[in-house]
Write an enzyme that holds these catalytic residues in place. Structure first.
Site, PDB file in Angstrom:
ATOM      1  N   CYS B  87      41.186 -81.620  97.337  1.00 32.26           N
ATOM      2  CA  CYS B  87      40.392 -80.434  97.002  1.00 32.26           C
ATOM      3  C   CYS B  87      41.260 -79.265  96.549  1.00 32.26           C
ATOM      4  O   CYS B  87      40.738 -78.289  96.005  1.00 32.26           O
ATOM      5  CB  CYS B  87      39.576 -79.990  98.204  1.00 32.26           C
ATOM      6  N   CYS B 211      26.001 -77.492 102.602  1.00 36.02           N
ATOM      7  CA  CYS B 211      27.024 -78.416 102.105  1.00 36.02           C
ATOM      8  C   CYS B 211      27.129 -78.313 100.591  1.00 36.02           C
ATOM      9  O   CYS B 211      26.112 -78.284  99.904  1.00 36.02           O
ATOM     10  CB  CYS B 211      26.652 -79.855 102.451  1.00 36.02           C
ATOM     11  N   ILE B 214      28.187 -83.141  95.304  1.00 40.90           N
ATOM     12  CA  ILE B 214      29.158 -83.972  94.578  1.00 40.90           C
ATOM     13  C   ILE B 214      29.032 -83.605  93.108  1.00 40.90           C
ATOM     14  O   ILE B 214      27.924 -83.412  92.599  1.00 40.90           O
ATOM     15  CB  ILE B 214      28.857 -85.454  94.837  1.00 40.90           C
ATOM     16  N   HIS B 338      31.872 -79.123  93.277  1.00 40.78           N
ATOM     17  CA  HIS B 338      33.243 -79.297  93.724  1.00 40.78           C
ATOM     18  C   HIS B 338      33.874 -80.584  93.179  1.00 40.78           C
ATOM     19  O   HIS B 338      33.986 -81.574  93.893  1.00 40.78           O
ATOM     20  CB  HIS B 338      33.254 -79.288  95.266  1.00 40.78           C
TER      21      HIS B 338
END
Ligand code: ZN
Lengths: 168, 390
Positions: B87, B211, B214, B338
């Site tokens: 990340c 959250c 994806i 992300h």
């Protein structure tokens, strides 16, 4: 199920979620042999007494290679529980329950808890080591391919029967 | 003699579920970056760093940097390599480019990063995540990129400091609002506190909106030494002032503390000291809001508020526009998505715009700024500080 014909029936190490555990591929193979005996172990440095987890081939404190295997507790106490019911990765069943467990003050593990239902496991509960077989690995040895058995570990509630009867 | 280093261009492709390959998106982001500054062409770039974590798993491609160089028409002569820290791959690339330029090894370096995460069958990305934590010890416990780990962090932070689910939800409401006008964000719809609080559980106490998603996507920036930067842009110069990157553990069993991220405090201290700046002097920041609880802990461990006060910090609007320090002004991970290698670069682009004062949502008079990434199982932290002065 669609797939790649050339890979049919092939073992692909880069797709294996479990480690290579055999002596041929891993110098900490005794950890897995100990698991089969119901022991949860790691390495301690004979030079500085540093206990590392996971087990090593060198001491991360003094860099000595002179290490010995020691037994860790196989029971622990639950500190925090998490329960995952969606988005569980392939290879695991929903609900996927994890707990931060205190292993006799020696180690805090974030481990999977099996044989347990959602809402049953509580802070302070006792859990114990649970060892189970996972897929064996075919290893080429000369002209032969030998299937090497494997195991892995999780933890399970000690009071299994009781927790299954508790509905609320 | 150390050189000053500036960020002189940045651009990204549309992020989300993309009908495109990894190399398609590298081309789109590279093009967007060159389009941001017409004085720079692919011919003047002397170094290329490519940040991508899943390239072997999702595109079956190693030796990625020369692929990207070929597609972007870049002929590097100082560096051409891939950088990987999951990340934080992108911000790691920026730190390395900064070091190469600062030391005089390179003059003009493109840092480009991103991921293609959506696979023809969706199980594969979740499965690949088992390789991103400690494969031999955490992966076999079913710990992928880890809602369970962050749920546990949230539970402990709530218990210890009284942080509430409402405060978690306020982070996602703010970041969704910030991403509204970001044309490249994965999510551009606002959410209400009520929607966030009533969303389905992912791993309690974290719900859907706690959250980040994806994401497929790519982003690129160009860094240059100050002398070259002066020739290559007529916009205000934005300098990298300091950096820090720290790790204390990888496996979950060796985490020193779940509610104080000690590696973050170390990386932040290193960055603040190398920049010669205090947290109170910052005007804007992009922090790693992979989960709402992350942003709350980051307020604390980056020194924006006292330990344990992160929940109040969001509740009192201190991280919003008009507050003490607006955070995740482009929508953050919760809005933008992300794609691991792209995220640190996306943050750098937003900070470049904020300090040039041409951002979509501008923080008035911003002069100093920070970016932060966490990576893996909360295992490493990366902090960069930017400013209008070197
Ligand atoms: Zn030692």
């Amino acid at each position: 199920m669609a797939g790649l014909k050339i890979l049919e029936g092939k073992y692909i190490a880069t797709m294996d979620l479990y480690p290579q555990e055999s002596r041929e591929f891993n110098r900490v193979y005794p950890f897995y042999e100990h698991l089969r005996q119901g022991r949860f172990t790691t390495t301690r440095c004979k030079g500085c007494n540093h206990e590392a987890f996971p087990p090593r081939v060198i001491c991360p404190n003094c860099l000595s290679e002179d290490l010995e295997w020691i037994d860790l507790p196989t029971t622990g106490r639950v500190e925090v529980v998490t329960e995952e019911e969606v988005g569980v990765p392939l290879g695991f069943e929903s609900p996927l329950i994890h707990a931060l467990i205190d292993l006799g003050g020696k180690l805090k593990l974030f481990s999977r808890i099996v044989h347990c239902q959602v809402g049953h496991l509580k802070e302070g509960d006792e859990v114990k080591l649970y060892v189970f077989p996972v897929d064996p690995v075919p290893i080429q040895m000369g002209r032969e391919t030998v299937l090497k058995e494997r195991v892995y570990y999780a933890f399970e509630p000690v009071k299994k029967g009781k927790s299954e009867n508790q509905v609320n | 003699m150390m050189k000053n280093v500036c960020i002189i261009a940045g651009g990204m492709c549309a992020w989300g579920v993309r009908e495109a390959s990894l190399r398609d998106m590298f081309q789109e982001a590279g093009k967007a970056c060159f389009d941001d500054n017409k004085a720079i062409t692919n011919k003047v770039i002397d170094g290329l760093l490519v940040a991508s974590a899943y390239t072997e798993r999702s595109a079956f491609q190693t030796h990625l940097a020369p692929v990207v160089a070929e597609y972007l028409g870049i002929k590097p002569r100082t560096i051409c390599a891939r950088v990987e820290l999951l990340c934080a791959s992108g911000s790691s690339g920026i730190i390395l480019a900064y070091g190469l330029i600062r030391s005089g090894i390179a003059d003009i370096v493109m840092v480009i990063g991103g991921e293609k995460l959506y696979m023809p069958e969706k199980w594969e990305v979740f499965y690949s995540e088992l390789a991103s934590v400690d494969h031999d010890w955490d992966g076999p416990q079913g710990l992928g990129l880890p809602p369970p780990a962050f749920a546990m962090v949230a539970k402990q932070h709530m218990k210890r400091y009284g942080t509430t689910k409402e405060q978690l939800a306020m982070v996602s409401v703010k970041n969704r609002r910030n991403g509204l006008n970001n044309p490249n964000a994965q999510f551009r719809e606002p959410i209400t506190l009520e929607t966030a609080l009533n969303a389905k559980d992912i791993v309690p106490p974290l719900t859907l909106y706690d959250c980040c998603p994806i994401t497929d996507g790519c982003a690129a920036v160009i860094l240059a030494c100050e002398e070259k930067a002066k020739d290559l842009t007529d916009k205000p110069l934005v300098y990298i002032k300091g950096t820090g990157q720290a790790t204390l553990n990888n496996m979950s069993a060796n985490m020193p503390s779940w509610t104080t991220w000690e590696a973050l405090t170390i990386a932040a201290k290193q960055a603040y000291e190398s920049a010669g700046i205090e947290p109170s002097e910052l005007d804007v920041a992009q922090t790693h809001d992979c989960f709402t609880i992350s942003e709350i802990i980051e307020y604390e461990d980056l020194g924006f508020c006292e330990k344990g006060q992160g929940g109040l910090f969001i509740q009192e609007g201190k991280s919003d526009f008009g507050g003490q320090i607006p955070i995740n002004t482009d929508g953050g991970l919760l809005s933008c998505g992300h794609p691991f290698g792209g995220t640190g670069i996306r943050q750098a682009i937003e900070i470049m715009h904020q300090l040039r004062e041409d951002a979509t949502r501008q923080v008035e008079g911003a002069r100093a700024a920070l970016t932060h990434n966490l990576s893996g199982f909360i295992a490493a932290h990366t902090v960069l500080i930017y400013g209008r002065e070197p």
